[in-house]
Design a protein around this motif. Sequence first.
Motif, PDB file in Angstrom:
ATOM      1  N   HIS A  13     -66.253 -28.516  30.651  1.00  0.00           N
ATOM      2  CA  HIS A  13     -64.923 -29.090  30.466  1.00  0.00           C
ATOM      3  C   HIS A  13     -63.968 -28.060  29.849  1.00  0.00           C
ATOM      4  CE1 HIS A  13     -65.625 -30.527  25.972  1.00  0.00           C
ATOM      5  NE2 HIS A  13     -65.835 -29.241  26.121  1.00  0.00           N
ATOM      6  N   THR A  20     -58.928 -25.281  18.695  1.00  0.00           N
ATOM      7  CA  THR A  20     -59.872 -24.201  18.988  1.00  0.00           C
ATOM      8  C   THR A  20     -59.542 -23.577  20.342  1.00  0.00           C
ATOM      9  OG1 THR A  20     -61.607 -25.373  17.752  1.00  0.00           O
ATOM     10  CG2 THR A  20     -62.324 -23.620  19.244  1.00  0.00           C
ATOM     11  N   CYS A  23     -61.871 -23.584  23.254  1.00  0.00           N
ATOM     12  CA  CYS A  23     -62.102 -24.933  23.782  1.00  0.00           C
ATOM     13  C   CYS A  23     -60.961 -25.365  24.704  1.00  0.00           C
ATOM     14  CB  CYS A  23     -62.236 -25.885  22.595  1.00  0.00           C
ATOM     15  SG  CYS A  23     -62.582 -27.571  23.025  1.00  0.00           S
ATOM     16  N   HIS A  28     -65.917 -24.316  29.562  1.00  0.00           N
ATOM     17  CA  HIS A  28     -67.164 -24.054  28.848  1.00  0.00           C
ATOM     18  C   HIS A  28     -68.035 -25.293  28.927  1.00  0.00           C
ATOM     19  CE1 HIS A  28     -64.532 -26.015  25.920  1.00  0.00           C
ATOM     20  NE2 HIS A  28     -65.633 -26.410  25.279  1.00  0.00           N
ATOM     21  N   HIS A  30     -71.468 -27.765  27.333  1.00  0.00           N
ATOM     22  CA  HIS A  30     -72.246 -28.193  26.172  1.00  0.00           C
ATOM     23  C   HIS A  30     -73.505 -28.891  26.651  1.00  0.00           C
ATOM     24  CE1 HIS A  30     -69.033 -27.372  23.317  1.00  0.00           C
ATOM     25  NE2 HIS A  30     -68.190 -28.020  24.103  1.00  0.00           N
ATOM     26  N   SER A  99     -62.969 -34.720  25.090  1.00  0.00           N
ATOM     27  CA  SER A  99     -63.444 -34.354  23.750  1.00  0.00           C
ATOM     28  C   SER A  99     -64.687 -35.184  23.423  1.00  0.00           C
ATOM     29  CB  SER A  99     -62.352 -34.630  22.717  1.00  0.00           C
ATOM     30  OG  SER A  99     -62.062 -36.020  22.667  1.00  0.00           O
ATOM     31  N   ALA A 100     -65.388 -34.797  22.381  1.00  0.00           N
ATOM     32  CA  ALA A 100     -66.555 -35.586  21.959  1.00  0.00           C
ATOM     33  C   ALA A 100     -66.119 -37.009  21.614  1.00  0.00           C
ATOM     34  CB  ALA A 100     -67.214 -34.924  20.752  1.00  0.00           C
ATOM     35  N   GLU A 101     -64.946 -37.132  20.985  1.00  0.00           N
ATOM     36  CA  GLU A 101     -64.443 -38.441  20.606  1.00  0.00           C
ATOM     37  C   GLU A 101     -64.234 -39.331  21.837  1.00  0.00           C
ATOM     38  OE1 GLU A 101     -63.545 -35.547  19.369  1.00  0.00           O
ATOM     39  OE2 GLU A 101     -62.943 -35.690  17.259  1.00  0.00           O
ATOM     40  N   GLU A 136     -71.819 -33.098  20.599  1.00  0.00           N
ATOM     41  CA  GLU A 136     -71.337 -32.052  21.506  1.00  0.00           C
ATOM     42  C   GLU A 136     -72.082 -30.742  21.258  1.00  0.00           C
ATOM     43  OE1 GLU A 136     -66.984 -31.501  22.977  1.00  0.00           O
ATOM     44  OE2 GLU A 136     -67.319 -30.135  21.320  1.00  0.00           O
ATOM     45  N   THR A 137     -72.398 -30.501  20.023  1.00  0.00           N
ATOM     46  CA  THR A 137     -73.164 -29.314  19.633  1.00  0.00           C
ATOM     47  C   THR A 137     -74.215 -29.748  18.618  1.00  0.00           C
ATOM     48  OG1 THR A 137     -71.756 -28.802  17.744  1.00  0.00           O
ATOM     49  CG2 THR A 137     -71.094 -27.871  19.868  1.00  0.00           C
ATOM     50  N   THR A 139     -73.987 -29.180  15.632  1.00  0.00           N
ATOM     51  CA  THR A 139     -73.344 -29.424  14.327  1.00  0.00           C
ATOM     52  C   THR A 139     -72.200 -30.437  14.359  1.00  0.00           C
ATOM     53  OG1 THR A 139     -71.876 -27.545  14.725  1.00  0.00           O
ATOM     54  CG2 THR A 139     -73.909 -27.091  13.484  1.00  0.00           C
TER      55      THR A 139
END
Length: 193
Positions: A13, A20, A23, A28, A30, A99-101, A136-137, A139
């Motif tokens: 995505h 960032t 991003c 890129h 994940h 996004s992760a959200e 997503e990662t 962390t």
Amino acid sequence: MLIRKLFKFENAHIVRGCSTRRCSHSIHGHSYKVELILEAHAFDNGQMLYDFGLLKGGPRDLIDAFDHAVAIWDGDDADYVAACKRFSERWISLPVSPSAEQFSRLFFRLVDTLLGLTDTVNGEQDVRLHSVIVHETETGYAQCFREDADNPRMGLIALDRIVFSDAITQAWRDPQLFEKLKRGERLSNPASV
Ligand SMILES: Nc1nc2c(c(=O)[nH]1)N=C([C@H](O)[C@H](O)COP(=O)(O)OP(=O)(O)OP(=O)(O)O)CN2
């Protein structure tokens, strides 16, 4: 009581507008982990809240749709959207940025719709989706609760604004799965998996 089932997928995505730069300006990928967390207060005939095996049916198909695919925000640059669709046969067009959200809200909407339309056959009691966590990662993760899924301040996720490419739907055990969700068609759990 809560139970949790973990799923994994690889996805590419761009998230426009975020702070960032790597991003927001470069495609890129994940290795995502998705946790479906279910809540109930009584058990089925197997003294389980909801058999994990049942989650490996439709819910897994909906999440696995994103595996080795590119997630595209439908408001992105038209040339970028066209190029993604031209050079990747597995793509999903979304009404929100990936996004992760937003992924956590998206999976909440998809799985909650599916569970709500599914007739259970093994004595399951008032099982509902509690929340969805998208890692997503290693962390960073986002967790969507019911009040987030339909929060207009976060952008509406209308199912008819989501498009799965043909290569994705044809790989499902039921290529009509998402069409049935959009139509609100009743589904039934299998007696055994
Ligand atoms: N709240 C959010 N912040 C960020 C998101 C997001 O979806 N929600 N996404 C990104 C990027 O996609 C980025 O790839 C992940 O960011 P980051 O956590 O910085 O990734 P790292 O692997 O570099 O993290 P380390 O902790 O340094 O290993 C950015 N932000």
